[in-house]
Scaffold this motif. Structure first.
Motif, PDB file in Angstrom:
ATOM      1  N   PHE A  74      69.361 -22.384 -11.214  1.00  0.00           N
ATOM      2  CA  PHE A  74      70.527 -23.252 -11.348  1.00  0.00           C
ATOM      3  C   PHE A  74      70.298 -24.302 -12.442  1.00  0.00           C
ATOM      4  CE2 PHE A  74      72.517 -27.329 -10.537  1.00  0.00           C
ATOM      5  CZ  PHE A  74      73.850 -26.981 -10.582  1.00  0.00           C
ATOM      6  N   TRP A  75      69.156 -25.015 -12.382  1.00  0.00           N
ATOM      7  CA  TRP A  75      68.911 -26.084 -13.343  1.00  0.00           C
ATOM      8  C   TRP A  75      68.682 -25.553 -14.753  1.00  0.00           C
ATOM      9  CZ3 TRP A  75      70.645 -30.671 -12.894  1.00  0.00           C
ATOM     10  CH2 TRP A  75      70.891 -31.183 -11.625  1.00  0.00           C
ATOM     11  N   CYS A  76      68.126 -24.357 -14.888  1.00  0.00           N
ATOM     12  CA  CYS A  76      68.022 -23.748 -16.224  1.00  0.00           C
ATOM     13  C   CYS A  76      69.418 -23.570 -16.811  1.00  0.00           C
ATOM     14  CB  CYS A  76      67.310 -22.390 -16.151  1.00  0.00           C
ATOM     15  SG  CYS A  76      65.517 -22.480 -16.075  1.00  0.00           S
ATOM     16  N   GLU A  77      70.328 -23.029 -16.029  1.00  0.00           N
ATOM     17  CA  GLU A  77      71.708 -22.827 -16.502  1.00  0.00           C
ATOM     18  C   GLU A  77      72.420 -24.154 -16.733  1.00  0.00           C
ATOM     19  OE1 GLU A  77      73.487 -20.108 -17.349  1.00  0.00           O
ATOM     20  OE2 GLU A  77      71.672 -18.908 -17.098  1.00  0.00           O
ATOM     21  N   ALA A  78      72.227 -25.119 -15.835  1.00  0.00           N
ATOM     22  CA  ALA A  78      72.921 -26.406 -15.949  1.00  0.00           C
ATOM     23  C   ALA A  78      72.502 -27.167 -17.196  1.00  0.00           C
ATOM     24  CB  ALA A  78      72.649 -27.256 -14.700  1.00  0.00           C
ATOM     25  N   LEU A  79      71.204 -27.110 -17.536  1.00  0.00           N
ATOM     26  CA  LEU A  79      70.679 -27.942 -18.614  1.00  0.00           C
ATOM     27  C   LEU A  79      70.345 -27.190 -19.901  1.00  0.00           C
ATOM     28  CD1 LEU A  79      68.238 -30.141 -16.507  1.00  0.00           C
ATOM     29  CD2 LEU A  79      70.583 -30.705 -17.244  1.00  0.00           C
ATOM     30  N   GLY A  80      70.464 -25.862 -19.886  1.00  0.00           N
ATOM     31  CA  GLY A  80      70.053 -25.093 -21.052  1.00  0.00           C
ATOM     32  C   GLY A  80      68.541 -24.953 -21.140  1.00  0.00           C
ATOM     33  N   TYR A  81      67.856 -25.161 -20.023  1.00  0.00           N
ATOM     34  CA  TYR A  81      66.408 -25.003 -19.958  1.00  0.00           C
ATOM     35  C   TYR A  81      66.057 -23.527 -19.832  1.00  0.00           C
ATOM     36  CZ  TYR A  81      64.830 -29.888 -19.413  1.00  0.00           C
ATOM     37  OH  TYR A  81      64.494 -31.202 -19.619  1.00  0.00           O
ATOM     38  N   VAL A  82      64.774 -23.220 -19.956  1.00  0.00           N
ATOM     39  CA  VAL A  82      64.283 -21.844 -19.852  1.00  0.00           C
ATOM     40  C   VAL A  82      63.053 -21.810 -18.954  1.00  0.00           C
ATOM     41  CG1 VAL A  82      65.152 -21.173 -22.139  1.00  0.00           C
ATOM     42  CG2 VAL A  82      62.816 -22.053 -21.903  1.00  0.00           C
ATOM     43  N   VAL A  83      62.782 -20.626 -18.440  1.00  0.00           N
ATOM     44  CA  VAL A  83      61.528 -20.404 -17.726  1.00  0.00           C
ATOM     45  C   VAL A  83      60.460 -20.174 -18.801  1.00  0.00           C
ATOM     46  CG1 VAL A  83      60.317 -18.847 -16.141  1.00  0.00           C
ATOM     47  CG2 VAL A  83      62.723 -19.440 -15.729  1.00  0.00           C
ATOM     48  N   PRO A  84      59.336 -20.880 -18.716  1.00  0.00           N
ATOM     49  CA  PRO A  84      58.306 -20.698 -19.753  1.00  0.00           C
ATOM     50  C   PRO A  84      57.661 -19.316 -19.659  1.00  0.00           C
ATOM     51  CG  PRO A  84      57.464 -22.076 -17.989  1.00  0.00           C
ATOM     52  CD  PRO A  84      58.925 -21.827 -17.696  1.00  0.00           C
ATOM     53  N   PRO A  85      56.911 -18.929 -20.673  1.00  0.00           N
ATOM     54  CA  PRO A  85      56.224 -17.636 -20.607  1.00  0.00           C
ATOM     55  C   PRO A  85      55.266 -17.603 -19.411  1.00  0.00           C
ATOM     56  CG  PRO A  85      56.074 -18.584 -22.806  1.00  0.00           C
ATOM     57  CD  PRO A  85      56.659 -19.635 -21.918  1.00  0.00           C
ATOM     58  N   PRO A  86      54.982 -16.404 -18.897  1.00  0.00           N
ATOM     59  CA  PRO A  86      54.053 -16.303 -17.761  1.00  0.00           C
ATOM     60  C   PRO A  86      52.637 -16.711 -18.176  1.00  0.00           C
ATOM     61  CG  PRO A  86      54.598 -14.127 -18.597  1.00  0.00           C
ATOM     62  CD  PRO A  86      55.465 -15.101 -19.334  1.00  0.00           C
ATOM     63  N   PRO A  87      51.782 -16.989 -17.195  1.00  0.00           N
ATOM     64  CA  PRO A  87      50.402 -17.368 -17.518  1.00  0.00           C
ATOM     65  C   PRO A  87      49.706 -16.303 -18.362  1.00  0.00           C
ATOM     66  CG  PRO A  87      50.859 -17.729 -15.188  1.00  0.00           C
ATOM     67  CD  PRO A  87      52.033 -16.986 -15.753  1.00  0.00           C
ATOM     68  N   GLU A  88      48.732 -16.749 -19.130  1.00  0.00           N
ATOM     69  CA  GLU A  88      47.969 -15.840 -19.981  1.00  0.00           C
ATOM     70  C   GLU A  88      47.398 -14.696 -19.145  1.00  0.00           C
ATOM     71  OE1 GLU A  88      44.146 -16.114 -22.920  1.00  0.00           O
ATOM     72  OE2 GLU A  88      45.510 -17.832 -22.845  1.00  0.00           O
ATOM     73  N   GLY A  89      47.495 -13.491 -19.686  1.00  0.00           N
ATOM     74  CA  GLY A  89      46.980 -12.319 -18.993  1.00  0.00           C
ATOM     75  C   GLY A  89      48.026 -11.573 -18.188  1.00  0.00           C
ATOM     76  N   PHE A  90      49.255 -12.112 -18.134  1.00  0.00           N
ATOM     77  CA  PHE A  90      50.332 -11.476 -17.383  1.00  0.00           C
ATOM     78  C   PHE A  90      51.527 -11.245 -18.305  1.00  0.00           C
ATOM     79  CE2 PHE A  90      47.782 -13.714 -14.277  1.00  0.00           C
ATOM     80  CZ  PHE A  90      47.611 -12.754 -13.295  1.00  0.00           C
ATOM     81  N   ALA A  91      52.061 -10.044 -18.263  1.00  0.00           N
ATOM     82  CA  ALA A  91      53.197  -9.701 -19.116  1.00  0.00           C
ATOM     83  C   ALA A  91      54.494 -10.312 -18.598  1.00  0.00           C
ATOM     84  CB  ALA A  91      53.338  -8.182 -19.220  1.00  0.00           C
ATOM     85  N   TRP A 110      56.461 -12.760 -15.124  1.00  0.00           N
ATOM     86  CA  TRP A 110      56.263 -13.612 -13.948  1.00  0.00           C
ATOM     87  C   TRP A 110      56.111 -12.756 -12.693  1.00  0.00           C
ATOM     88  CZ3 TRP A 110      54.607 -18.331 -13.483  1.00  0.00           C
ATOM     89  CH2 TRP A 110      54.732 -19.204 -14.560  1.00  0.00           C
ATOM     90  N   ASP A 111      56.827 -11.626 -12.627  1.00  0.00           N
ATOM     91  CA  ASP A 111      56.686 -10.741 -11.463  1.00  0.00           C
ATOM     92  C   ASP A 111      55.253 -10.249 -11.330  1.00  0.00           C
ATOM     93  OD1 ASP A 111      59.253 -10.941 -10.485  1.00  0.00           O
ATOM     94  OD2 ASP A 111      59.966  -9.121 -11.493  1.00  0.00           O
ATOM     95  N   ALA A 112      54.640  -9.871 -12.452  1.00  0.00           N
ATOM     96  CA  ALA A 112      53.246  -9.413 -12.415  1.00  0.00           C
ATOM     97  C   ALA A 112      52.337 -10.537 -11.915  1.00  0.00           C
ATOM     98  CB  ALA A 112      52.807  -8.942 -13.791  1.00  0.00           C
ATOM     99  N   TYR A 113      52.571 -11.749 -12.389  1.00  0.00           N
ATOM    100  CA  TYR A 113      51.772 -12.887 -11.933  1.00  0.00           C
ATOM    101  C   TYR A 113      51.974 -13.111 -10.435  1.00  0.00           C
ATOM    102  CZ  TYR A 113      50.307 -17.648 -11.028  1.00  0.00           C
ATOM    103  OH  TYR A 113      49.713 -18.763 -10.476  1.00  0.00           O
ATOM    104  N   THR A 114      53.239 -13.127 -10.002  1.00  0.00           N
ATOM    105  CA  THR A 114      53.553 -13.369  -8.597  1.00  0.00           C
ATOM    106  C   THR A 114      52.877 -12.342  -7.696  1.00  0.00           C
ATOM    107  OG1 THR A 114      55.650 -14.412  -9.161  1.00  0.00           O
ATOM    108  CG2 THR A 114      55.451 -13.543  -6.934  1.00  0.00           C
ATOM    109  N   HIS A 115      52.909 -11.076  -8.091  1.00  0.00           N
ATOM    110  CA  HIS A 115      52.305 -10.029  -7.269  1.00  0.00           C
ATOM    111  C   HIS A 115      50.783 -10.106  -7.246  1.00  0.00           C
ATOM    112  CE1 HIS A 115      55.992  -8.208  -6.072  1.00  0.00           C
ATOM    113  NE2 HIS A 115      56.398  -8.112  -7.334  1.00  0.00           N
TER     114      HIS A 115
END
Length: 144
Positions: free
Chosen positions: A22-39, A41-46
Motif C-alpha cells: 500500500f505505502w509503495c503505491e501511495a508514495l511511489g516507493y519501491v521494494v529494494p533489491p533482495p539481499p545479496e545471494g538471492f535472485a 525476495w521469494d527465494a530469500y523468504t523461503h
C-alpha cells in the motif's frame, strides 16, 4: 551542532507485505533489491525458518531522499489513535478549490488501493484543508 541523521519510519502491523505494498503505491516507493545471494525476495523468504517468514517488509524512496519504511508484524492489533502519523504532501502550495480537488483526487486513488477516508478538515485562519485517512490496517495519515 550534531550532524543530521538518517531515520526510518517503522510501522507495527499484522500483514507487513500488504501494508508495505500500500505505502509503495501511495508514495511511489519501491521494494529494494533482495539481499545479496538471492535472485528474488521469494527465494530469500523461503530460506528462512517458517516462523520467520512474513515477519517484516520494507520499502524505499527510489530517489534516496525520503526515509526507509519498515513494516514489522506484531501480535497485538491497533487499539487507539496513532501518536505519530505521516502527512502525505500532495497539495503543497495549493489553496481553496484547487487544493480540495487535488486532495479529493488523491483520496480516491488511495481508497481504490484499500485506504479509508476518515474526514475532511476544512481550512481555517491558520491551516489549509487536509484529509484524514487510514491505511489498509487503520493507521492514520493525512493528505496535506
Amino acid at each position: 551542532m550534531s550532524p543530521v541523521r538518517q531515520f526510518q519510519v517503522t510501522f507495527d502491523c499484522a500483514e507487513p507485505e500488504r501494508v508495505a505494498r500500500f505505502w509503495c503505491e501511495a508514495l511511489g516507493y519501491v521494494v529494494p533489491p533482495p539481499p545479496e545471494g538471492f535472485a528474488t525476495w521469494d527465494a530469500y523468504t523461503h530460506s528462512l525458518p517458517p516462523e520467520d517468514r512474513g515477519k517484516w517488509s520494507v520499502c524505499v524512496d527510489p530517489s534516496g531522499v525520503g526515509p526507509r519504511l519498515f513494516f514489522q508484524r506484531v501480535p497485538e492489533g491497533k487499539a487507539v489513535k496513532n501518536r505519530l502519523h505521516l502527512d502525505v504532501r500532495v497539495g503543497t502550495g495549493l489553496v481553496g478549490e484547487e487544493r480540495l480537488a487535488t486532495l479529493e483526487a488523491e483520496c480516491a486513488r488511495l481508497v481504490a488501493l484499500g485506504a479509508r477516508r476518515v474526514r475532511l478538515l476544512v481550512a481555517d485562519e491558520e491551516n489549509e484543508s487536509c484529509l484524514v485517512m487510514q491505511d489498509v490496517e487503520g493507521n492514520e495519515f493525512c493528505l496535506d
